[in-house]
Motif scaffolding. Sequence first.
Motif, PDB file in Angstrom:
ATOM      1  N   ASP A   8      31.576  22.097  47.512  1.00  0.00           N
ATOM      2  CA  ASP A   8      33.021  22.325  47.549  1.00  0.00           C
ATOM      3  C   ASP A   8      33.275  23.663  48.236  1.00  0.00           C
ATOM      4  O   ASP A   8      32.597  24.658  47.952  1.00  0.00           O
ATOM      5  CB  ASP A   8      33.568  22.348  46.112  1.00  0.00           C
ATOM      6  CG  ASP A   8      35.044  22.659  46.039  1.00  0.00           C
ATOM      7  OD1 ASP A   8      35.821  22.058  46.811  1.00  0.00           O
ATOM      8  OD2 ASP A   8      35.431  23.501  45.204  1.00  0.00           O
ATOM      9  N   ASN A  10      36.156  26.408  48.495  1.00  0.00           N
ATOM     10  CA  ASN A  10      37.455  26.795  47.953  1.00  0.00           C
ATOM     11  C   ASN A  10      37.938  28.076  48.626  1.00  0.00           C
ATOM     12  O   ASN A  10      37.144  28.882  49.111  1.00  0.00           O
ATOM     13  CB  ASN A  10      37.389  26.943  46.434  1.00  0.00           C
ATOM     14  CG  ASN A  10      36.738  28.240  45.983  1.00  0.00           C
ATOM     15  OD1 ASN A  10      37.329  29.326  46.052  1.00  0.00           O
ATOM     16  ND2 ASN A  10      35.493  28.143  45.496  1.00  0.00           N
ATOM     17  N   SER A  33      38.120  22.368  50.901  1.00  0.00           N
ATOM     18  CA  SER A  33      38.389  21.189  50.083  1.00  0.00           C
ATOM     19  C   SER A  33      39.183  21.516  48.819  1.00  0.00           C
ATOM     20  O   SER A  33      39.718  20.616  48.174  1.00  0.00           O
ATOM     21  CB  SER A  33      37.073  20.494  49.705  1.00  0.00           C
ATOM     22  OG  SER A  33      36.108  21.418  49.247  1.00  0.00           O
ATOM     23  N   SER A  34      39.264  22.802  48.456  1.00  0.00           N
ATOM     24  CA  SER A  34      40.015  23.224  47.269  1.00  0.00           C
ATOM     25  C   SER A  34      40.768  24.513  47.564  1.00  0.00           C
ATOM     26  O   SER A  34      40.240  25.399  48.252  1.00  0.00           O
ATOM     27  CB  SER A  34      39.071  23.466  46.082  1.00  0.00           C
ATOM     28  OG  SER A  34      38.364  22.298  45.732  1.00  0.00           O
ATOM     29  N   ASN A  36      42.868  27.770  45.778  1.00  0.00           N
ATOM     30  CA  ASN A  36      43.207  28.526  44.574  1.00  0.00           C
ATOM     31  C   ASN A  36      44.492  29.286  44.868  1.00  0.00           C
ATOM     32  O   ASN A  36      44.501  30.224  45.668  1.00  0.00           O
ATOM     33  CB  ASN A  36      42.088  29.518  44.237  1.00  0.00           C
ATOM     34  CG  ASN A  36      40.708  28.896  44.416  1.00  0.00           C
ATOM     35  OD1 ASN A  36      40.450  27.808  43.926  1.00  0.00           O
ATOM     36  ND2 ASN A  36      39.830  29.594  45.132  1.00  0.00           N
ATOM     37  N   ALA A  62      42.445  19.922  47.187  1.00  0.00           N
ATOM     38  CA  ALA A  62      42.668  19.964  45.737  1.00  0.00           C
ATOM     39  C   ALA A  62      43.408  21.236  45.335  1.00  0.00           C
ATOM     40  O   ALA A  62      43.138  22.325  45.868  1.00  0.00           O
ATOM     41  CB  ALA A  62      41.339  19.874  45.001  1.00  0.00           C
ATOM     42  N   GLY A  64      44.484  24.279  42.877  1.00  0.00           N
ATOM     43  CA  GLY A  64      44.013  25.107  41.777  1.00  0.00           C
ATOM     44  C   GLY A  64      44.965  26.252  41.507  1.00  0.00           C
ATOM     45  O   GLY A  64      45.628  26.756  42.428  1.00  0.00           O
ATOM     46  N   HIS A 110      44.173  20.507  39.752  1.00  0.00           N
ATOM     47  CA  HIS A 110      42.785  20.042  39.703  1.00  0.00           C
ATOM     48  C   HIS A 110      41.877  21.040  39.001  1.00  0.00           C
ATOM     49  O   HIS A 110      40.962  20.651  38.274  1.00  0.00           O
ATOM     50  CB  HIS A 110      42.304  19.804  41.140  1.00  0.00           C
ATOM     51  CG  HIS A 110      40.836  19.608  41.311  1.00  0.00           C
ATOM     52  ND1 HIS A 110      39.965  20.638  41.648  1.00  0.00           N
ATOM     53  CD2 HIS A 110      40.066  18.496  41.205  1.00  0.00           C
ATOM     54  CE1 HIS A 110      38.743  20.171  41.748  1.00  0.00           C
ATOM     55  NE2 HIS A 110      38.757  18.879  41.482  1.00  0.00           N
ATOM     56  N   HIS A 111      42.124  22.349  39.199  1.00  0.00           N
ATOM     57  CA  HIS A 111      41.230  23.366  38.659  1.00  0.00           C
ATOM     58  C   HIS A 111      41.946  24.697  38.452  1.00  0.00           C
ATOM     59  O   HIS A 111      43.095  24.877  38.865  1.00  0.00           O
ATOM     60  CB  HIS A 111      40.023  23.572  39.581  1.00  0.00           C
ATOM     61  CG  HIS A 111      40.373  24.175  40.910  1.00  0.00           C
ATOM     62  ND1 HIS A 111      40.841  23.434  41.974  1.00  0.00           N
ATOM     63  CD2 HIS A 111      40.319  25.465  41.361  1.00  0.00           C
ATOM     64  CE1 HIS A 111      41.061  24.215  43.011  1.00  0.00           C
ATOM     65  NE2 HIS A 111      40.749  25.467  42.665  1.00  0.00           N
ATOM     66  N   TYR A 146      36.628  27.079  37.444  1.00  0.00           N
ATOM     67  CA  TYR A 146      35.715  27.689  38.406  1.00  0.00           C
ATOM     68  C   TYR A 146      35.351  29.089  37.888  1.00  0.00           C
ATOM     69  O   TYR A 146      36.222  29.851  37.487  1.00  0.00           O
ATOM     70  CB  TYR A 146      36.383  27.849  39.771  1.00  0.00           C
ATOM     71  CG  TYR A 146      36.565  26.578  40.577  1.00  0.00           C
ATOM     72  CD1 TYR A 146      36.668  25.327  39.983  1.00  0.00           C
ATOM     73  CD2 TYR A 146      36.665  26.634  41.969  1.00  0.00           C
ATOM     74  CE1 TYR A 146      36.845  24.185  40.734  1.00  0.00           C
ATOM     75  CE2 TYR A 146      36.845  25.492  42.731  1.00  0.00           C
ATOM     76  CZ  TYR A 146      36.939  24.270  42.113  1.00  0.00           C
ATOM     77  OH  TYR A 146      37.119  23.120  42.863  1.00  0.00           O
ATOM     78  N   THR A 223      30.476  25.312  44.124  1.00  0.00           N
ATOM     79  CA  THR A 223      31.618  25.600  44.983  1.00  0.00           C
ATOM     80  C   THR A 223      31.431  26.959  45.630  1.00  0.00           C
ATOM     81  O   THR A 223      30.877  27.877  45.021  1.00  0.00           O
ATOM     82  CB  THR A 223      32.939  25.545  44.175  1.00  0.00           C
ATOM     83  OG1 THR A 223      34.055  25.733  45.066  1.00  0.00           O
ATOM     84  CG2 THR A 223      32.986  26.581  43.069  1.00  0.00           C
ATOM     85  N   THR A 253      35.341  18.140  47.369  1.00  0.00           N
ATOM     86  CA  THR A 253      35.810  18.731  46.121  1.00  0.00           C
ATOM     87  C   THR A 253      34.933  18.333  44.942  1.00  0.00           C
ATOM     88  O   THR A 253      34.476  17.188  44.881  1.00  0.00           O
ATOM     89  CB  THR A 253      37.264  18.292  45.842  1.00  0.00           C
ATOM     90  OG1 THR A 253      38.076  18.657  46.952  1.00  0.00           O
ATOM     91  CG2 THR A 253      37.808  18.956  44.584  1.00  0.00           C
TER      92      THR A 253
END
Length: 254
Positions: A8, A10, A33-34, A36, A62, A64, A110-111, A146, A223, A253
Amino acid sequence: MAAQTTLDLNCDMGESYGAWKMGDDEAVLGYVSSANIACGFHGGDPSTIRKTVAAAIKQGVALGAHPGFQDLAGFGRRTMLISPQEAYDITVYQVGAVAGVARSQGGALHHVKAHGAFYNMAAKDARLARAIAQAVHDIDSSLILYGLAGSAMIQEAQALGLRVANEVFGDRSYQPDGSLTPRAQPDAMITDVNKSVEQILRMVQEQVVIATDGTRVPVRADTLCIHGDQPNAVAFAQGIRKALQDAGITVRTV
């Protein structure tokens, strides 16, 4: 141990606020892919959160929440004395804000990943880590937390039954105990994308990182963080994505 074939990527983003612009989130989103997303305490504001959430959804990235200390002037990177109850409260407040914006844009959180000093303190302080993990659990126990690979944050989240993602860094150097080198030290940042890629591939393929004193430190890489606020974030993201692809590692992700 079987070779790792996925990772992943991020990125910390949505950290602009008011007239102050940080990073090129739109460009970086094409490589990760992610995302924050800053929650308004260390960076970000309501409009920036909405725009960043919408952009991430559009690119299939995704969502976060990225809660930090209420310290715009210090960008959340200054240590603050905080009790576990305060840590719980500011986490609930900030994650709830981004979760609400995500829902308003037709998405879902998602996170969660803590920011800056909040992240680094919780990596070593089990009480703060437990408070953050409990806050995430109480908001939505299906969220992924995470945290720094192998840290107290990971351990406390797992103890509560949360899913976790062990996080590693390609643009930061490491200490022998597995912690990140403090930014105030001259060797804290890795600014050469080739050196960054070398460190990343070692962490993914060999499950180790070389600390500043030469120690081989075991790590698990679920990640990888790319800092959206660094001046060459887009070039880093491009180079890292290509290097992973060339090594047969799929960006996906967790």
